[in-house]
Each structure stands twice: as C-alpha cells, then as structure tokens.
Design an enzyme around this catalytic site. Sequence first.
Site, mmCIF file in Angstrom:
data_model
loop_
_atom_site.group_PDB
_atom_site.id
_atom_site.type_symbol
_atom_site.label_atom_id
_atom_site.label_comp_id
_atom_site.label_asym_id
_atom_site.label_seq_id
_atom_site.Cartn_x
_atom_site.Cartn_y
_atom_site.Cartn_z
ATOM 1 N N LYS A 186 0.825 -1.216 0.000
ATOM 2 C CA LYS A 186 0.000 0.000 0.000
ATOM 3 C C LYS A 186 0.860 1.267 0.000
ATOM 4 O O LYS A 186 2.066 1.208 0.260
ATOM 5 C CB LYS A 186 -0.930 -0.037 1.213
ATOM 6 C CG LYS A 186 -1.978 -1.162 1.143
ATOM 7 C CD LYS A 186 -2.955 -1.057 2.310
ATOM 8 C CE LYS A 186 -4.049 -2.101 2.236
ATOM 9 N NZ LYS A 186 -5.045 -1.942 3.322
ATOM 10 N N TYR A 229 -12.389 -1.521 -3.870
ATOM 11 C CA TYR A 229 -12.937 -1.669 -2.518
ATOM 12 C C TYR A 229 -14.460 -1.502 -2.495
ATOM 13 O O TYR A 229 -15.021 -1.175 -1.443
ATOM 14 C CB TYR A 229 -12.278 -0.662 -1.572
ATOM 15 C CG TYR A 229 -10.893 -1.069 -1.113
ATOM 16 C CD1 TYR A 229 -10.713 -2.162 -0.263
ATOM 17 C CD2 TYR A 229 -9.762 -0.359 -1.500
ATOM 18 C CE1 TYR A 229 -9.450 -2.539 0.174
ATOM 19 C CE2 TYR A 229 -8.484 -0.727 -1.057
ATOM 20 C CZ TYR A 229 -8.347 -1.817 -0.223
ATOM 21 O OH TYR A 229 -7.096 -2.197 0.216
ATOM 22 N N PHE A 282 -15.429 4.270 6.690
ATOM 23 C CA PHE A 282 -14.067 4.661 6.318
ATOM 24 C C PHE A 282 -13.820 4.600 4.806
ATOM 25 O O PHE A 282 -12.705 4.828 4.342
ATOM 26 C CB PHE A 282 -13.037 3.780 7.043
ATOM 27 C CG PHE A 282 -13.220 2.298 6.830
ATOM 28 C CD1 PHE A 282 -12.725 1.683 5.680
ATOM 29 C CD2 PHE A 282 -13.872 1.524 7.773
ATOM 30 C CE1 PHE A 282 -12.886 0.318 5.477
ATOM 31 C CE2 PHE A 282 -14.033 0.142 7.571
ATOM 32 C CZ PHE A 282 -13.540 -0.447 6.423
ATOM 33 N N ARG A 297 -2.824 -14.290 5.235
ATOM 34 C CA ARG A 297 -3.478 -13.495 6.290
ATOM 35 C C ARG A 297 -2.711 -13.654 7.604
ATOM 36 O O ARG A 297 -2.587 -12.686 8.374
ATOM 37 C CB ARG A 297 -4.939 -13.926 6.471
ATOM 38 C CG ARG A 297 -5.853 -13.671 5.278
ATOM 39 C CD ARG A 297 -6.116 -12.229 4.954
ATOM 40 N NE ARG A 297 -6.670 -11.463 6.038
ATOM 41 C CZ ARG A 297 -7.370 -10.324 5.882
ATOM 42 N NH1 ARG A 297 -7.615 -9.844 4.659
ATOM 43 N NH2 ARG A 297 -7.807 -9.661 6.911
ATOM 44 N N THR A 316 -5.894 -6.433 10.847
ATOM 45 C CA THR A 316 -6.113 -5.165 10.140
ATOM 46 C C THR A 316 -5.515 -3.996 10.906
ATOM 47 O O THR A 316 -4.851 -3.136 10.327
ATOM 48 C CB THR A 316 -7.632 -4.933 9.959
ATOM 49 O OG1 THR A 316 -8.206 -6.087 9.339
ATOM 50 C CG2 THR A 316 -7.897 -3.703 9.117
ATOM 51 N N ARG A 338 2.228 -6.356 9.116
ATOM 52 C CA ARG A 338 1.552 -5.136 9.583
ATOM 53 C C ARG A 338 2.127 -4.656 10.914
ATOM 54 O O ARG A 338 2.243 -3.447 11.146
ATOM 55 C CB ARG A 338 0.041 -5.372 9.661
ATOM 56 C CG ARG A 338 -0.616 -5.310 8.275
ATOM 57 C CD ARG A 338 -2.044 -5.762 8.303
ATOM 58 N NE ARG A 338 -2.759 -5.410 7.064
ATOM 59 C CZ ARG A 338 -3.953 -5.872 6.746
ATOM 60 N NH1 ARG A 338 -4.591 -6.715 7.558
ATOM 61 N NH2 ARG A 338 -4.542 -5.508 5.617
ATOM 62 N N ASN A 370 -2.119 0.446 6.593
ATOM 63 C CA ASN A 370 -1.630 -0.779 7.238
ATOM 64 C C ASN A 370 -0.749 -1.636 6.329
ATOM 65 O O ASN A 370 -0.742 -2.851 6.414
ATOM 66 C CB ASN A 370 -2.790 -1.579 7.840
ATOM 67 C CG ASN A 370 -3.828 -1.960 6.813
ATOM 68 O OD1 ASN A 370 -3.672 -1.687 5.627
ATOM 69 N ND2 ASN A 370 -4.892 -2.619 7.243
ATOM 70 N N HIS A 387 -2.276 -5.244 1.584
ATOM 71 C CA HIS A 387 -3.581 -5.871 1.406
ATOM 72 C C HIS A 387 -3.394 -7.389 1.371
ATOM 73 O O HIS A 387 -2.338 -7.868 0.952
ATOM 74 C CB HIS A 387 -4.198 -5.415 0.075
ATOM 75 C CG HIS A 387 -5.440 -6.177 -0.302
ATOM 76 N ND1 HIS A 387 -6.666 -5.874 0.236
ATOM 77 C CD2 HIS A 387 -5.625 -7.238 -1.121
ATOM 78 C CE1 HIS A 387 -7.567 -6.717 -0.261
ATOM 79 N NE2 HIS A 387 -6.960 -7.554 -1.084
ATOM 80 N N GLU A 438 -9.659 -10.176 -7.437
ATOM 81 C CA GLU A 438 -8.707 -9.073 -7.229
ATOM 82 C C GLU A 438 -7.503 -9.197 -8.156
ATOM 83 O O GLU A 438 -7.014 -8.196 -8.691
ATOM 84 C CB GLU A 438 -8.286 -9.041 -5.760
ATOM 85 C CG GLU A 438 -9.449 -8.637 -4.853
ATOM 86 C CD GLU A 438 -9.186 -8.839 -3.367
ATOM 87 O OE1 GLU A 438 -10.084 -8.521 -2.571
ATOM 88 O OE2 GLU A 438 -8.091 -9.319 -2.990
#
Length: 139
Positions: free
Chosen positions: A11, A51, A59, A87, A93, A104, A114, A117, A128
């Site tokens: 990100k 998204y 948000f 994950r 998150t 993260r 964060n 993704h 995606e």
Amino acid sequence: MATNRTFTMIKPDAFADGNTGAILSMIEKAGFKLIAAKLTHLTAETAGKFYAVHSERPFYNDLCKYMSSGPIVAVILEKENAVADFRTLIGATNPANAEDGTIRKIFARSIEANAVHGSDSDENAAIEGSFFFSELERI
Ligand code: IDP
Ligand code: MG
C-alpha cells in the site's frame, strides 16, 4: 476449490516508506512465489472499484483517498493454502492488534495505512488478481 493463490498490494504508506523490498523479501521467505507483479498508481475511482465491497463502511471515502495517495505494488502470489497463510503472515487489520513478527506489526502506520492488502477468500483472490492482471501478465 482452493486455488493456492492470493493477491496482495504493497500500500502507499509502505511504498512511500521504502519498505517494498523488505516486505516482498518477507513474503518470499515465507514460501510464497510471485506469479505477477506491477507498480502502479490507483486513482480514487479505481481504488473505489477495488474496494466496492466496503462502499457502505464509514471509512470508505478516506480509504479510497489513501489508496490513491501514492504508488502501490500489486502482486499475485502462489503457495499451498495461500489465502489463509498470507493473512497469518500480514497480521490483524489494526497493527495494534497484530502479532509480533507480522508484516503489519512491523511496517504499518495505522489501521488505515496498514502496509499491505491480503485477499480474504479464494474467490476474492481470483477477482482481485484479475482486476490488475490479464492472463498474459501472469506466469
Ligand atoms: P483487511 O485489509 O484486513 O482485510 P478490511 O476490513 O477488508 O481489512 O478493510 C479494508 C481496508 O480498509 C483495511 O486494510 C484498512 O486499510 C481500511 N480499514 C479497515 N477498517 C478501518 C477502520 O476502522 N478505519 C480506517 N480504515 C479502515
Ligand atoms: Mg479485506
């Protein structure tokens, strides 16, 4: 059916902080193989499409602004049990809740910024990945 593939983005915060190489290195050391990779810069509109599932969340507008605030690196990854294992590798998150040693925990600035993704299902990993890459752009 498990595809053994997942999708990630480095990100804008992590890219701007110069952590792209370190994060990709952690991903490779964890056993993921790169299948496709692209450095790009989303617009608020393309971030909004990516998204769209979050469009009702409070948000959402900030997220689209943040995700279009600078370059990102989009990557398709392959590994056995890719979605769940990735994950685990990235952590929660909110980096405040992420386990020590997760991407993260190490690199994120905040719950919004964060660092990375990670797809949440095989189905979304495929959707995606296709958002960023054509068949010809994947090995
Ligand atoms: P995930 O990335 O861990 O799957 P999601 O709930 O799918 O988390 O949210 C997508 C992204 O939206 C997060 O990675 C983060 O950048 C942002 N986000 C999630 N929850 C919040 C929040 O409460 N405040 C601000 N941004 C958030
Ligand atoms: Mg998610």
